[in-house]
Design a protein around this motif. Structure first.
Motif, PDB file in Angstrom:
ATOM      1  N   ASP A 540      35.052  61.537 -20.584  1.00 50.22           N
ATOM      2  CA  ASP A 540      33.718  61.394 -19.963  1.00 50.22           C
ATOM      3  C   ASP A 540      33.511  62.067 -18.685  1.00 50.22           C
ATOM      4  OD1 ASP A 540      30.927  59.875 -18.894  1.00 50.22           O
ATOM      5  OD2 ASP A 540      30.976  60.056 -21.018  1.00 50.22           O
ATOM      6  N   ALA A 541      32.969  61.385 -17.512  1.00 53.87           N
ATOM      7  CA  ALA A 541      32.975  61.722 -16.319  1.00 53.87           C
ATOM      8  C   ALA A 541      34.288  61.811 -15.574  1.00 53.87           C
ATOM      9  CB  ALA A 541      31.956  61.011 -15.260  1.00 53.87           C
ATOM     10  N   TRP A 544      32.295  59.287 -10.261  1.00 51.69           N
ATOM     11  CA  TRP A 544      30.909  58.636 -10.449  1.00 51.69           C
ATOM     12  C   TRP A 544      30.726  57.718  -9.318  1.00 51.69           C
ATOM     13  CZ3 TRP A 544      35.341  58.643 -13.613  1.00 51.69           C
ATOM     14  CH2 TRP A 544      36.354  57.606 -13.486  1.00 51.69           C
ATOM     15  N   PRO A 818      33.593  69.201 -14.355  1.00 49.55           N
ATOM     16  CA  PRO A 818      33.013  68.373 -15.421  1.00 49.55           C
ATOM     17  C   PRO A 818      32.385  67.381 -14.568  1.00 49.55           C
ATOM     18  CG  PRO A 818      35.509  67.806 -15.074  1.00 49.55           C
ATOM     19  CD  PRO A 818      35.212  69.154 -14.337  1.00 49.55           C
ATOM     20  N   GLY A 819      31.766  66.183 -15.076  1.00 54.61           N
ATOM     21  CA  GLY A 819      30.790  65.315 -14.215  1.00 54.61           C
ATOM     22  C   GLY A 819      31.674  64.789 -12.766  1.00 54.61           C
ATOM     23  N   SER A 820      30.946  65.023 -11.985  1.00 51.86           N
ATOM     24  CA  SER A 820      31.507  64.646 -10.669  1.00 51.86           C
ATOM     25  C   SER A 820      30.523  64.692  -9.662  1.00 51.86           C
ATOM     26  CB  SER A 820      32.619  65.864 -10.268  1.00 51.86           C
ATOM     27  OG  SER A 820      33.655  66.138 -10.994  1.00 51.86           O
ATOM     28  N   TYR A 843      24.938  64.310  -8.731  1.00 50.09           N
ATOM     29  CA  TYR A 843      25.753  64.271  -9.799  1.00 50.09           C
ATOM     30  C   TYR A 843      25.766  65.761 -10.462  1.00 50.09           C
ATOM     31  CZ  TYR A 843      28.252  62.823 -14.173  1.00 50.09           C
ATOM     32  OH  TYR A 843      29.077  62.810 -15.167  1.00 50.09           O
ATOM     33  N   ASP A 845      27.411  68.133 -13.407  1.00 46.61           N
ATOM     34  CA  ASP A 845      28.067  68.353 -14.681  1.00 46.61           C
ATOM     35  C   ASP A 845      28.087  69.661 -15.335  1.00 46.61           C
ATOM     36  OD1 ASP A 845      29.521  67.618 -17.083  1.00 46.61           O
ATOM     37  OD2 ASP A 845      27.755  66.078 -17.755  1.00 46.61           O
ATOM     38  N   SER A 847      27.080  72.095 -14.103  1.00 44.35           N
ATOM     39  CA  SER A 847      25.415  72.392 -13.891  1.00 44.35           C
ATOM     40  C   SER A 847      25.178  73.653 -13.114  1.00 44.35           C
ATOM     41  CB  SER A 847      24.854  71.468 -12.680  1.00 44.35           C
ATOM     42  OG  SER A 847      25.043  69.998 -13.289  1.00 44.35           O
TER      43      SER A 847
END
Length: 942
Positions: A540-541, A544, A818-820, A843, A845, A847
């Protein structure tokens, strides 16, 4: 006297009959009309709830506990199962479990005595992801087996364990079962094409909410896990296993989070061994572990993973199967036994009952382990807690990839290092023979540097701009069992003065790993399939840090400290009361920096009270920031604001002079939020946010957009990520999406208006017409693709030129985020960014990031709102190749006809966690007309 004995015999006989009747427990077949695991059969939650109640009424081994209401208004139940003797002493065993988990003021000897007295507390849940139907049904079967069986193993488990069997998603079971069972012909039943999310707002993301605890169901579960029972072992059932296996289970692949106590990781190893050994002994093949699956222990926020940060042995299995029979497919590379899969499964037809049987065996393996090693399991959670308290009470230095890199850099940069040889190079990688290695001084340089110590605690000042949001952050900690302290007077620490009412979170407590994880950055390793190869995607993330995402102002305190602090009771939520400061004879000012101001403003507008914004702020005794709200004085305004101050923790300023210039009247907008058939989780999160912040809105679907006349119905449309397709390859993407979508003729009539997708040929022209007619469109994440559909003068900043002269996206070997959590610069003078600081965390991701075309810069047609000014914007997580971000635009506004398009690349509403960026959405949801002339009117406070 003789008459007395027959009466006693009669009473005894009646008692025996009553006891026998009470133990005459209905089997699942007798209650549901089918056996658990029968093909093509599922139970609703209504039926399951009725069964739980019958079990609790009939069995002296079970106690039913209502742990709270769900988002759709159902009761959520936990069934506690143990021996009758244990159930009579539940309060005492809960007390022991809490004492050992918190480890406060206990000696090792006292802890061992409590461990000998207590019972192992084991959590088993089911149904969190409702389409994963094995979870719910195995929960029913496990309860039945535990209350009805009399074999020695079950009796030992009941004697030594307290089992908390918890339904994780009642609403989802009702939705999914009704959908599956609607087809009268069993062979035609299917879980496919569920029309809406199986949790009211967030569907699958309900397993991403356990450090934030936004949803009612997660709050119910969190209270039992982190405040009430604090079990030593928790088991979270999921689906589905990797193709070619039956299930994936513990232990899990690396990396694991560096904050964990090693006993937690080795505890998972031990339970994993018990689980796979039991299956192997029962000739049940197909258990894969370690690198055999994608599951790791890095992430915080899942039902199982959040428990890891609380010293619980958190277990996850992902199993195949469902009510419709399926095939175990042939995957040749899974057929050879190895360390990941010692006992491979062969291709075969797989039935629901097999998955139920496997799950029951796994549950019994866990419960049996807890029973056999009860005192050790209880003592170990104490030991982990005590370790955390000791680490938080002394100088410690946490190891992480950045620290290792720093050690190696110190070695490389030292001109006096040994130059001899191959050994010097090998030393960096631990490849030297015995006795070799890098000199210890390079370790001491980093790992004994005073400024690199772990914090002893954190101080959250009461005088920060959005204190109410800081309190929401603290409540998230409190809901997860963290102890918070409050200052009863002003105090000074490390030369800085803090006001009374500030909060303190010290790290000398048992759940220290969770505290560090919420305040400190995550440092995910650079994880690649092979050197120079593609990255290994995190489960996942990767980062976070919640304090960053919520823009909480806090200080890290490296030395031990104390003050006029009072410890707040565990689990007791904070509700700070705000104030109206000053009389307000002319009106009131609400800060745009405070998220809760938007709730107050929406309540004022709904009641017909006038509200204005101050685009240039105002002077006075205290500076008023650009975008602050001004409310003219009236009895109604005073009454509503009194309530808002009290309920929302707002500090509202009463003023004696009304600004005469530089004010814009605020009007509510007709807000539409995109969603799709099956439900969008990002859209569901935003819908929940809109409700929490009192924004009236309507959910619309692609067919509503394609129907046109949007400007007559709406003022603003919000497209969350994955709503607007890419330009290139769109035809194939849409074709594949429509192929997966149900046919209109097979879809119940009530759901047909939800069908369809946003398309370039039909939908985009209607969105463009809406903009040109004066509408506002807000796009988030990948939906910023709309800018390309509209041919705006922007391009993708994350590309490179190929040898043939073509642009292509940067490959993962060069750039991967990745999600950071990343840091961006903002122009906080613009309407879109009012209330925001000039630097903020977002956040991110994978993006979108943009470059403005030369003509956009020359003509000023595109206004950057946020951008990356640094080549190292990473704050928490993993950002490989982050230097490519420098000077890239993260968000912009572009006029389209008479309307405005807002494009936010980062996930500004991510899982309702990124509260520091909510205002980037909220500011666009009011009609404020044209910007007035510059001015800076003084506002006098009373």
């Amino acid at each position: 006297m003789m008459r007395f004995f027959p009466r006693l015999l009669l009473i005894g006989l009646l008692f025996s009959l009553t006891t026998a009747w009470a133990q005459n427990i209905l089997s699942p077949k007798e209650h549901f009309g089918f056996n658990i695991g029968d093909d093509y059969m599922l139970a609703t939650y209504t039926q399951t709830e009725a069964y739980f109640k019958k079990i609790a009424a009939a069995s002296d081994r079970a106690k039913l506990v209502d742990i709270g209401m769900t988002e759709e208004g159902r009761h959520q139940y936990m069934l506690i199962v143990s021996s009758p003797e244990n159930l009579k002493k539940l309060d005492r065993y809960k007390e022991i479990s809490q004492k050992l988990a918190r480890a406060e003021g206990l000696t090792d000897e006292q802890a061992r005595a409590l461990a000998n007295e207590g019972k192992a507390v084991v959590w088993i849940d089911g149904g969190l992801h409702a389409t994963e139907t094995v979870g719910t049904m195995q929960l029913i079967e496990t309860i039945w087996q535990l209350v009805s069986r009399k074999d020695p193993e079950t009796l030992r488990i009941l004697d030594q364990d307290i089992i908390l069997l918890t339904h994780a998603n009642p609403d989802g079971q009702e939705i999914v079962t009704n959908w599956y069972m609607r087809e009268k012909t069993p062979e035609k039943r299917s879980l496919d094409n569920l029309p809406r999310l199986y949790q009211k707002y967030i569907g699958h993301d309900n397993n991403r909410d356990f450090f934030m605890l936004n949803m009612k169901e997660t709050r119910n579960i969190g209270r039992q896990l982190f405040v009430e029972w604090i079990p030593q072992i928790m088991y979270n059932h999921h689906q589905r296993g990797p193709a070619g296996s039956v299930l994936a289970g513990p232990p899990y692949r690396d990396p694991f989070n560096y904050a964990f106590d090693p006993l937690m990781i080795t505890g998972i190893d031990a339970l994993g061994a018990a689980m796979i050994n039991r299956l192997n002994s029962e000739n049940k093949p197909g258990f894969t572990r370690l690198g055999g699956s994608v599951f790791s222990t890095w992430y915080n926020g899942g039902l199982r993973t959040t428990t890891h940060f609380h010293n619980m042995i958190g277990l996850l299995t992902e199993i195949i199967g469902g009510p419709t029979p399926e095939d175990v497919p042939l995957v040749p590379n899974r057929l050879i036994p190895n360390g990941n899969t010692p006992f491979p499964v062969r291709p075969q037809k797989w039935h629901f009952k097999q998955s139920i049987d496997y799950s029951l065996s796994l549950n019994y393996a866990v419960m049996d382990y807890a029973a056999r090693y009860r005192d050790q399991v209880l003592y170990n959670i104490y030991r982990m807690g005590k370790n955390s308290i000791e680490r938080g009470s002394t100088d410690t230095w946490a190891l992480s990839p950045k620290r290792i890199d720093a050690i190696q850099e110190a070695y490389k940069a030292d001109p006096k290092k040994p130059t001899s040889t191959t050994n010097a190079a090998l030393a960096q990688y631990g490849l030297l023979p015995r006795g070799g290695g890098m000199p210890v001084k390079y370790y001491d340089t980093i790992m004994k540097a005073p400024t690199l110590r772990d914090p002893r605690g954190f101080i959250i000042p009461a005088n920060q701009p959005d204190f109410a949001t800081a309190v929401k952050f603290l409540n998230a900690l409190i809901r997860t069992g963290i102890q918070v302290q409050q200052a009863t007077a002003d105090f000074t620490v490390a030369g800085k003065k803090y006001p009374e009412g500030s909060y303190i979170v010290k790290t000398d407590q048992s759940f220290r790993p969770h505290i560090l994880d919420m305040f400190e950055p995550q440092d995910h390793p650079n994880d690649f399939q092979y050197p120079g190869g593609p990255p290994v995607r995190p489960y996942d993330a990767a980062g976070w840090t919640l304090a960053y995402l919520m823009n909480v102002q806090f200080d890290r305190i490296l030395d031990g400290f104390d003050g006029p602090f009072k410890k707040l009771p565990y689990g007791e939520l904070l509700s700070p009361e705000g104030h109206i400061n000053g009389g307000g004879s002319a009106g009131y000012v609400l800060s745009a920096r405070a998220n809760n101001s938007f709730i107050a403003v929406n309540d004022l507008l709904a009641s017909g009270v006038e509200v204005y914004r101050l685009p240039n702020g105002a002077g006075g005794k205290s500076s008023v920031e650009a975008g602050a709200f001004f409310v003219p004085a009236s009895a109604k305004a005073k009454s509503l604001l009194d309530k808002s101050a009290k309920d929302l923790g707002l500090e509202i300023t009463g003023v004696s002079k009304r600004p005469t210039t530089s004010m814009i009247k605020v009007s509510p907008m007709r807000i539409a939020l995109w969603d799709t058939y099956g439900g969008s989780m990002p859209s569901g999160w935003v819908r929940w946010l809109m409700e929490q912040y009192h924004f009236p809105m309507k959910v619309i679907y692609p067919s509503d957009i394609d129907a046109g006349d949007l400007r007559k119905k709406y003022d603003v449309i919000v497209f969350v990520t994955r709503a607007i397709p890419p330009v290139r390859g769109e035809e194939n993407d849409i074709f594949r999406a429509l192929e997966r979508e149900p046919k209109e003729e097979t879809t119940p009539a009530e759901y047909r208006p939800w069908l369809g997708r946003i398309t370039a040929s039909k939908s985009i022209p209607q969105i463009k017409a809406f903009l040109e007619a004066g509408g506002t469109v807000v796009t988030i994440g990948s939906s910023t693709n709309l800018a390309y559909h509209l041919n705006l003068p922007v391009k993708n900043a994350l590309t490179e030129m190929t040898s043939s002269g073509q642009d292509r996206p940067l490959p993962g070997e060069k750039y991967y985020i990745p999600g950071s959590v990343l840091r961006v610069n903002l122009d906080s003078t613009q309407h879109a960014t009012w209330g925001m600081p000039n630097l903020t965390d977002v956040y991110f991701d994978a993006s979108p990031v943009f470059k403005l075309a030369p003509e956009a810069i020359a003509k000023g047609t595109v206004k950057p709102l946020a951008w990356f000014s640094s080549n190292k914007p990473l704050r928490s997580g993993w950002a490989w190749g982050q230097s490519y971000l420098q000077d890239g635009v993260a968000a912009f506004m572009a006029p389209v006809g008479s309307g405005k398009l807002y494009a936010f690349g980062p996930e500004i509403t991510f899982r309702a966690q990124s509260q520091g960026t909510f205002k980037l959405l909220f500011n666009q949801l009011y009609s404020t007309g044209s910007s007035p002339q510059s001015g800076n009117e003084t506002v006098s406070e009373e």
